[in-house]
Motif scaffolding. Structure first.
Motif, PDB file in Angstrom:
ATOM      1  N   GLU A 149       0.841  -1.212   0.119  1.00 25.90           N
ATOM      2  CA  GLU A 149       0.077   0.098   0.100  1.00 25.90           C
ATOM      3  C   GLU A 149       0.856   1.384  -0.028  1.00 25.90           C
ATOM      4  O   GLU A 149       1.746   1.346   0.739  1.00 25.90           O
ATOM      5  N   PRO A 150       0.801   2.112  -0.885  1.00 27.36           N
ATOM      6  CA  PRO A 150       1.592   3.321  -0.760  1.00 27.36           C
ATOM      7  C   PRO A 150       1.514   4.168   0.472  1.00 27.36           C
ATOM      8  O   PRO A 150       0.319   4.497   0.862  1.00 27.36           O
ATOM      9  N   ALA A 169      -2.694   9.447  -0.516  1.00 29.66           N
ATOM     10  CA  ALA A 169      -2.441   8.640  -2.094  1.00 29.66           C
ATOM     11  C   ALA A 169      -3.682   8.496  -2.776  1.00 29.66           C
ATOM     12  O   ALA A 169      -3.923   8.407  -3.919  1.00 29.66           O
ATOM     13  N   ASP A 170      -4.752   8.499  -1.969  1.00 30.62           N
ATOM     14  CA  ASP A 170      -5.979   8.332  -2.823  1.00 30.62           C
ATOM     15  C   ASP A 170      -6.827   9.533  -3.034  1.00 30.62           C
ATOM     16  O   ASP A 170      -7.924   9.299  -3.510  1.00 30.62           O
ATOM     17  N   THR A 177      -4.476   6.728 -11.417  1.00 38.03           N
ATOM     18  CA  THR A 177      -3.330   6.257 -10.678  1.00 38.03           C
ATOM     19  C   THR A 177      -3.240   4.793 -11.117  1.00 38.03           C
ATOM     20  O   THR A 177      -4.195   4.123 -11.190  1.00 38.03           O
ATOM     21  N   VAL A 207      -0.694   1.103 -10.357  1.00 40.35           N
ATOM     22  CA  VAL A 207       0.125   0.307  -9.402  1.00 40.35           C
ATOM     23  C   VAL A 207       0.912  -0.409 -10.571  1.00 40.35           C
ATOM     24  O   VAL A 207       0.243  -1.492 -10.915  1.00 40.35           O
ATOM     25  N   ILE A 254       6.575   6.995  -9.097  1.00 41.06           N
ATOM     26  CA  ILE A 254       7.040   7.163  -7.784  1.00 41.06           C
ATOM     27  C   ILE A 254       7.799   5.748  -7.506  1.00 41.06           C
ATOM     28  O   ILE A 254       7.134   4.694  -7.446  1.00 41.06           O
ATOM     29  N   GLY A 255       9.129   5.913  -7.276  1.00 39.20           N
ATOM     30  CA  GLY A 255       9.795   4.890  -7.064  1.00 39.20           C
ATOM     31  C   GLY A 255      10.867   4.515  -7.890  1.00 39.20           C
ATOM     32  O   GLY A 255      10.814   4.665  -9.270  1.00 39.20           O
ATOM     33  N   VAL A 309       0.198  13.348  -1.556  1.00 37.36           N
ATOM     34  CA  VAL A 309      -0.146  13.371  -2.851  1.00 37.36           C
ATOM     35  C   VAL A 309      -1.378  14.332  -2.688  1.00 37.36           C
ATOM     36  O   VAL A 309      -2.108  14.028  -1.826  1.00 37.36           O
ATOM     37  N   ILE A 359      -0.680   9.389 -12.170  1.00 43.09           N
ATOM     38  CA  ILE A 359       0.733   9.061 -11.208  1.00 43.09           C
ATOM     39  C   ILE A 359       0.802   7.500 -11.053  1.00 43.09           C
ATOM     40  O   ILE A 359      -0.201   6.615 -11.170  1.00 43.09           O
ATOM     41  N   PHE A 409       2.426   4.482  -9.222  1.00 47.03           N
ATOM     42  CA  PHE A 409       3.248   3.844  -8.055  1.00 47.03           C
ATOM     43  C   PHE A 409       3.835   2.738  -8.343  1.00 47.03           C
ATOM     44  O   PHE A 409       3.264   1.677  -8.623  1.00 47.03           O
ATOM     45  N   THR A 438       6.021   1.341  -6.057  1.00 55.59           N
ATOM     46  CA  THR A 438       6.558   1.184  -4.745  1.00 55.59           C
ATOM     47  C   THR A 438       6.721  -0.216  -3.999  1.00 55.59           C
ATOM     48  O   THR A 438       6.758  -0.084  -2.876  1.00 55.59           O
TER      49      THR A 438
END
Ligand code: FAD
Length: 543
Positions: A158-159, A164-165, A171, A173, A192-193, A367, A384, A386, A388
């Protein structure tokens, strides 16, 4: 819950099997094949709507295997390996997924797999010596053997970023990528990451996006993949010697026979020879450099020789010296986090439409509905991504509420870190097996080799029990304790514990810090497991 169970039974959603396997990745698929051949009525439960596991979920652009394709495949059937031809040195995600599909078809696996169904709970009943496995579709399955083939990297983290939401735009993942793909054309994108998945995806996203900003916390050591099409000659040469190659995989430290590991520590190797080895290792993939000195992962000076060499190479690939410096890792030894292989990752930062944000200098704050706010200010984005990482090794096991003898929850038993015997079995949880579970070599190896070894060991163990009319097997607490101590002792002889890695749980806030993979090698580990089986399962209790 008793009433719920009664209702389920009443509604007829209560079924019987000899074995329930959770997960239809490469582990669950092979486990099904083996148990079915032994005559066990086996059910596989899979959350996704098809087979492939990792390669089903991770459809982000650029997703690829880091182990050479000729070695990242099943070895259990000589005909299967003759029947399939890999097209590139490193296989793409779509090619590996079609391999999984091919395997499922070849052995008619899908008829015993229930898709789009998640196992939520499993309870052991001491009176009947059976497990009841509950799903999110309201089914309860009673089974004698319960096998978690749920993957080491199947639960995206989970970010852990505030808000984040709250972002208004789409977004994504990396570990749950949409099947139809994502078109970034003309979009302002944030990634991100900078772990393995990001390193693979970033060059592709940069080509489409109008603007790409990469948020980096810890720089990775990434080596050039040197990917290319395989020649027909290479493929047929391997097909000619596959049987020998499989043996070499089994008795190799990482399940990757080439290059071979040097016998000398770096201190014994003269400078010019060191340099020659490093140059050679640079193009030899994941284990190219760590195999060049016997003590590469155990001695700081030896490791530093390799790390310095990589740092120089990274700097040569990036034009702007400041960006190059930001991308260069210093805070942990090489190889103590899983190294990455890339195609044009560093060169991507030479593009005009790509920006790098160093979160160590300007930390992530949150975020926002519009974009991302760091201590340096807010930046607006259309999309975005993620990248992560995962709640690795224990994430998928602990997502299921597993209750062993006396109603003990696995989550409680593992509150201070996972304890297993051999990474396969757990005291207090009879007839539960974990494929590539914590404290086995798993993620430190070519996972195909480790998966097959575990599935074979578990299947042979069940066959042995059935041959003797035994109902249950479970490790003793003492054996589990001894294995944990041995694991820790082995890990402490290496540099691995120095890194804040997902191997040690450091990427997930609040996760207990224990080193979760067996470092002494796939070869040594296999011999230990085989000897334990040959001894009549030393360290286990049967009934
Ligand atoms: P998985 O493939 O993860 O399959 C587990 C399955 O279990 C999933 O499909 C999941 O949906 C299902 N599942 C989990 N929990 C439940 C539940 N409660 N109920 C129902 N279903 C459930 N390994 C290498 O050796 N080399 C590589 O180069 C490499 N690259 C990788 C790249 C990425 C991006 C990732 C994420 C992993 C990579 N790996 C690599 C590791 C990879 O996970 C393994 O190689 C292998 O695919 C694992 O197979 P598995 O069957 O054990 O687990």
């Amino acid at each position: 819950d008793y009433v719920g169970d009664q209702i389920d039974q009443h509604l007829g959603r209560y079924s019987q099997a000899d074995a329930v396997v959770v997960g239809a990745g490469f582990a669950g698929m092979y486990q099904l094949k083996r148990l079915r051949e032994m005559g066990l009525k086996t059910r596989v439960i899979e959350a996704g709507d098809d087979v492939g596991g990792t390669w089903y979920w991770n459809r982000y652009p650029g997703a690829r295997c880091d182990i050479e394709s000729l070695g990242y495949s099943y070895g259990f059937d000589p005909e299967l390996e003759q029947d399939w031809s890999w097209s590139e040195r490193y296989a793409t995600q779509p090619e590996i997924l079609s391999y999984a599909e091919h395997v499922a078809k070849r052995y008619d696996l899908k008829k015993d797999i229930t898709f789009e169904t998640r196992v939520t709970r499993a309870v052991y009943d001491e009176d009947t010596s059976r497990w009841t496995i509950y799903t999110d579709t309201g089914e309860a399955i009673s089974a004698k053997y319960f096998i978690m083939a749920t993957g080491c990297l199947s639960v995206p983290k989970e970010p852990d970023i505030e808000g984040a939401d709250s972002f208004k735009g789409p977004t994504y993942v990396t570990g749950r990528w949409p099947h139809e793909g994502v078109d970034f054309t003309g979009k302002k994108v944030a990634v991100i990451g900078t772990g393995s998945s990001a390193i693979q995806a970033i060059p592709h996203i940069a080509e489409q996006a109008s603007q790409l900003t990469v948020y980096q916390r810890t720089p990775a050591y990434s080596l050039p993949a040197g990917n290319r099409p395989l020649t027909n000659q290479e493929v047929s040469d391997m097909k000619g010697r596959y049987r020998d190659f499989r043996e070499e995989q089994k008795y190799n430290f990482a399940g990757i026979p080439k290059p071979e590991r040097a016998l000398e520590p770096a201190a014994m190797v003269p400078p010019e020879e060191r340099q020659r080895r490093l140059e050679e290792g640079w193009t030899q993939g994941l284990t190219g450099l760590t195999t060049k000195f016997a003590d590469a992962l155990a001695d700081e000076e030896s490791n530093a020789i390799i790390a310095d060499f990589i740092r120089e190479r990274i700097k040569a690939r990036v034009k702007d010296p400041e960006i190059a410096e930001t991308l260069t890792p210093y805070s942990y030894p090489f190889g103590t986090k899983r190294p990455c292989l890339d195609t044009n990752f560093y060169e991507t930062f030479n593009r005009d439409n790509v920006t790098l944000v160093d979160l160590r200098k300007t930390p992530m704050e949150k975020v926002t509905p519009k974009g991302i706010k760091t201590s340096a200010g807010e930046e607006a984005f259309d999309v975005i991504v993620f990248a992560t990482g995962f709640d690795a090794m224990t994430g998928a096991l602990l997502k299921v509420d597993i209750r062993g003898k006396g109603g003990t929850a696995l989550r409680d038993k593992w509150a201070n870190g996972p304890h297993t015997y051999l990474g396969i079995a757990i005291a207090g949880f009879p007839n539960l097996f974990t494929i590539t579970g914590p404290s086995s070599p798993s993620v430190l190896s070519n996972m195909m080799v480790s998966i097959e070894q575990h599935v074979d060991w578990v299947s042979d163990c069940i066959g042995w029990m059935r041959g003797r009319g035994l109902e249950t097997i479970e490790p003793t607490e003492a054996a589990e304790e001894e294995w944990a101590e041995h694991n820790e002792a082995m890990a402490n002889q290496t540099l691995f514990p120095q890194a804040n890695s997902w191997y040690i749980g450091a990427n997930v806030p609040g996760k207990p810090r224990t080193f979760m993979a067996y470092v002494a090698g796939v070869d040594v580990y296999r011999i230990i497991c085989d000897q334990i089986a040959a001894s009549g399962y030393h360290g286990f209790e049967t009934a």
